[in-house]
Design an enzyme around this catalytic site. Structure first.
Site, PDB file in Angstrom:
ATOM      1  N   ASP A 118       3.115  -2.100  -8.912  1.00  0.00           N
ATOM      2  CA  ASP A 118       2.421  -3.209  -8.230  1.00  0.00           C
ATOM      3  C   ASP A 118       1.362  -3.838  -9.091  1.00  0.00           C
ATOM      4  OD1 ASP A 118       2.371  -3.664  -4.936  1.00  0.00           O
ATOM      5  OD2 ASP A 118       0.640  -4.547  -6.067  1.00  0.00           O
ATOM      6  N   PRO A 152       0.928  -1.165   0.096  1.00  0.00           N
ATOM      7  CA  PRO A 152      -0.096   0.171   0.017  1.00  0.00           C
ATOM      8  C   PRO A 152       0.800   1.151  -0.029  1.00  0.00           C
ATOM      9  CG  PRO A 152       0.066  -1.079   2.126  1.00  0.00           C
ATOM     10  CD  PRO A 152       0.746  -1.948   1.391  1.00  0.00           C
ATOM     11  N   GLY A 153       2.075   1.506   0.079  1.00  0.00           N
ATOM     12  CA  GLY A 153       2.898   2.359  -0.169  1.00  0.00           C
ATOM     13  C   GLY A 153       3.802   2.945   0.795  1.00  0.00           C
ATOM     14  N   ALA A 154       4.132   2.022   2.174  1.00  0.00           N
ATOM     15  CA  ALA A 154       4.926   2.451   3.269  1.00  0.00           C
ATOM     16  C   ALA A 154       6.115   2.654   3.013  1.00  0.00           C
ATOM     17  CB  ALA A 154       4.706   1.340   4.333  1.00  0.00           C
ATOM     18  N   TRP A 155       6.856   1.967   1.983  1.00  0.00           N
ATOM     19  CA  TRP A 155       8.187   1.792   1.739  1.00  0.00           C
ATOM     20  C   TRP A 155       8.103   3.290   0.728  1.00  0.00           C
ATOM     21  CZ3 TRP A 155      11.780  -2.614   0.388  1.00  0.00           C
ATOM     22  CH2 TRP A 155      11.854  -3.392   1.389  1.00  0.00           C
ATOM     23  N   ASP A 191       9.774  -5.371  -2.170  1.00  0.00           N
ATOM     24  CA  ASP A 191       9.335  -6.099  -1.164  1.00  0.00           C
ATOM     25  C   ASP A 191       8.148  -6.881  -1.452  1.00  0.00           C
ATOM     26  OD1 ASP A 191       9.161  -6.231   1.756  1.00  0.00           O
ATOM     27  OD2 ASP A 191       7.647  -4.653   1.809  1.00  0.00           O
ATOM     28  N   ASP A 249      22.866   6.849 -32.055  1.00  0.00           N
ATOM     29  CA  ASP A 249      23.416   7.781 -31.002  1.00  0.00           C
ATOM     30  C   ASP A 249      22.947   7.484 -29.931  1.00  0.00           C
ATOM     31  OD1 ASP A 249      24.165   9.644 -29.294  1.00  0.00           O
ATOM     32  OD2 ASP A 249      23.034  11.320 -30.202  1.00  0.00           O
ATOM     33  N   LYS A 308      13.189  -8.575  -0.573  1.00  0.00           N
ATOM     34  CA  LYS A 308      12.724  -9.226   0.744  1.00  0.00           C
ATOM     35  C   LYS A 308      12.555 -10.606  -0.018  1.00  0.00           C
ATOM     36  CE  LYS A 308       8.418  -9.635   1.668  1.00  0.00           C
ATOM     37  NZ  LYS A 308       7.381  -8.647   2.427  1.00  0.00           N
TER      38      LYS A 308
HETATM   39  C1  LIG Z   1       4.244  -7.250   1.292  1.00  0.00           C
HETATM   40  S1  LIG Z   1       3.552  -6.030   0.079  1.00  0.00           S
HETATM   41  C2  LIG Z   1       4.510  -4.612  -0.176  1.00  0.00           C
HETATM   42  C3  LIG Z   1       4.357  -3.611   0.874  1.00  0.00           C
HETATM   43  C4  LIG Z   1       4.988  -2.286   0.379  1.00  0.00           C
HETATM   44  N1  LIG Z   1       6.426  -2.498   0.565  1.00  0.00           N
HETATM   45  C5  LIG Z   1       4.599  -1.497   1.582  1.00  0.00           C
HETATM   46  O1  LIG Z   1       5.583  -0.602   2.295  1.00  0.00           O
HETATM   47  O2  LIG Z   1       3.478  -0.679   1.509  1.00  0.00           O
HETATM   48  C6  LIG Z   1       3.915  -6.928  -1.305  1.00  0.00           C
HETATM   49  C7  LIG Z   1       3.308  -6.454  -2.725  1.00  0.00           C
HETATM   50  O3  LIG Z   1       3.920  -7.099  -3.714  1.00  0.00           O
HETATM   51  C8  LIG Z   1       3.075  -7.014  -5.126  1.00  0.00           C
HETATM   52  N2  LIG Z   1       3.359  -7.991  -5.929  1.00  0.00           N
HETATM   53  C9  LIG Z   1       3.245  -9.404  -5.875  1.00  0.00           C
HETATM   54  N3  LIG Z   1       3.545  -9.919  -7.138  1.00  0.00           N
HETATM   55  C10 LIG Z   1       3.979  -8.864  -7.844  1.00  0.00           C
HETATM   56  C11 LIG Z   1       4.146  -8.654  -9.234  1.00  0.00           C
HETATM   57  N4  LIG Z   1       4.474 -10.071  -9.832  1.00  0.00           N
HETATM   58  N5  LIG Z   1       4.347  -7.553  -9.877  1.00  0.00           N
HETATM   59  C12 LIG Z   1       4.328  -6.411  -9.118  1.00  0.00           C
HETATM   60  N6  LIG Z   1       3.947  -6.723  -8.003  1.00  0.00           N
HETATM   61  C13 LIG Z   1       3.756  -7.670  -7.159  1.00  0.00           C
HETATM   62  C14 LIG Z   1       1.727  -7.074  -4.346  1.00  0.00           C
HETATM   63  O4  LIG Z   1       0.563  -6.924  -5.062  1.00  0.00           O
HETATM   64  C15 LIG Z   1       1.859  -6.535  -3.044  1.00  0.00           C
HETATM   65  O5  LIG Z   1       1.012  -5.354  -3.042  1.00  0.00           O
END
Ligand SMILES: C[S@@+](CC[C@H](N)C(=O)[O-])C[C@H]1O[C@@H](n2cnc3c(N)ncnc32)[C@H](O)[C@@H]1O
Length: 321
Positions: free
Chosen positions: A113, A92-95, A202, A187, A266
């Site tokens: 995502d 959801p966007g914390a990182w 992540d 170029d 991760k």
């Molecule tokens: C643990 S969450 C990430 C949390 C995020 N780092 C944060 O801080 O909010 C893992 C995320 O990986 C995404 N994900 C999983 N497989 C994916 C893929 N093949 N391509 C893009 N995103 C993917 C999931 O939808 C999920 O939102």
């Protein structure tokens, strides 16, 4: 331009409401969940220091603290240097919030995502599957300042772009003179083949969707996830799924990260994680395994950090020996 999406952080009064109603809310929610495992999970969430702290600081999730610890140790982000930063699996966007707050205002931050999610303020996002090669091309286009994508179409400004729309956009772009000039030109200085300074991943099982959203049952999203989660047995599946996504992130780093660039990934540990680490060692001069304090002891997650990407990398060698 609508390819870049901005949203606003929660209004501050929501944080106060949360604190005031905390105990009452806890009782109501826990009593609504009958199953033991659900109650245990909720109980643990409520009692968790990092979860509470994330709410108080208006961070999207406790995951923010893991990246803060990683950055405190490895010094990835620089407030006085413009960096191009890619956040894979950003929802959801914390990182992304941490990246934004710790990098220079001119830095370009892109979240990718597979799920639709509005990124934090000042962060751009696309909804796409990182396992698709087209996604790599789109990321390269995003960082290439030669292009201004989707200047007219504002249809999806609140939810990002779906993979098929991006692919249509790519086909349309390939017909344009600017694209031909930049990508078919001799170029090489015009082509930014590896434009990124830092790639973070992540990625794991998709974040639960907002069922009130009109995109919640979107097939494009769910099909891609089902295709990835194709192993049996929970622990084995977690690990195998995680290794697949780590390899996808590593390939993205080989293709798009600048020489000397840095990588964070991760990983859910299991019998293949040493092999993954070996692959990372072939791409980066330095490789570390890091378990942040904010990562729960019982969780099998660790973070693999690759620093200083090598100049020349033989992808075949990385993945075959
Ligand atoms: C643990 S969450 C990430 C949390 C995020 N780092 C944060 O801080 O909010 C893992 C995320 O990986 C995404 N994900 C999983 N497989 C994916 C893929 N093949 N391509 C893009 N995103 C993917 C999931 O939808 C999920 O939102």
């Amino acid at each position: 331009m609508s390819f870049i999406i901005h949203n606003n952080i929660l209004p501050s009064h929501l944080g106060k409401t949360f604190v005031n109603d905390f105990s009452r809310l806890k009782q109501v929610i826990i009593s609504r969940h009958n199953s033991n495992s659900q109650s245990r999970w909720l109980e643990r969430q409520w009692n968790d220091h990092y979860t509470r702290e994330a709410k108080l600081q208006n961070l999207k999730s406790r995951a923010a603290f893991k990246l803060i610890e990683i950055d405190d140790k490895f010094h990835l982000f620089n407030k006085s240097k413009t960096q191009s930063i890619l956040d894979l699996g950003f929802a959801p966007g914390a990182w992304s919030q941490v990246i934004k707050s710790r990098s220079s205002p001119d830095s370009m931050i892109l979240g990718v995502d597979i799920l639709p999610c509005t990124p934090p303020h000042g962060v751009s996002a696309i909804q796409a599957n990182i396992l698709s090669r087209k996604t790599h091309e789109l990321i390269r286009l995003f960082y290439s300042k030669h292009f201004k994508l989707n200047t007219i179409d504002k249809l999806h400004k609140n939810h990002g772009y779906f993979q098929h729309m991006l692919e249509e956009e790519l086909i349309r772009l390939k017909e344009t003179e600017t694209y031909k000039e930049v990508f078919s030109s001799d170029d090489n200085s015009k082509i930014i083949k590896s434009p990124i300074d830092i790639i973070l991943s992540d990625m794991y099982a998709p974040w639960p969707q907002d069922f009130n959203s009109k995109f919640s049952m979107n097939n494009i999203t769910n099909n891609a996830y089902i295709r990835m989660a194709n192993t049996s047995g929970l622990t084995v599946r977690d690990h195998a799924h995680s290794i697949d996504l780590c390899d996808a992130a590593l390939i993205t780093a080989i293709d798009l990260l600048k020489p000397k660039g840095n990588f964070v990934c991760k990983l859910f540990t299991g019998n293949e994680d040493k092999l993954f680490e070996k692959r990372v060692r072939k791409v980066f001069q330095d490789c570390y395994r890091f378990k942040p304090k904010s990562s729960r002891n019982e969780s099998k997650e660790v973070y693999i950090i690759g620093l200083n990407k090598n100049e020349a990398i033989d992808k075949f060698d990385v993945f075959t020996t």
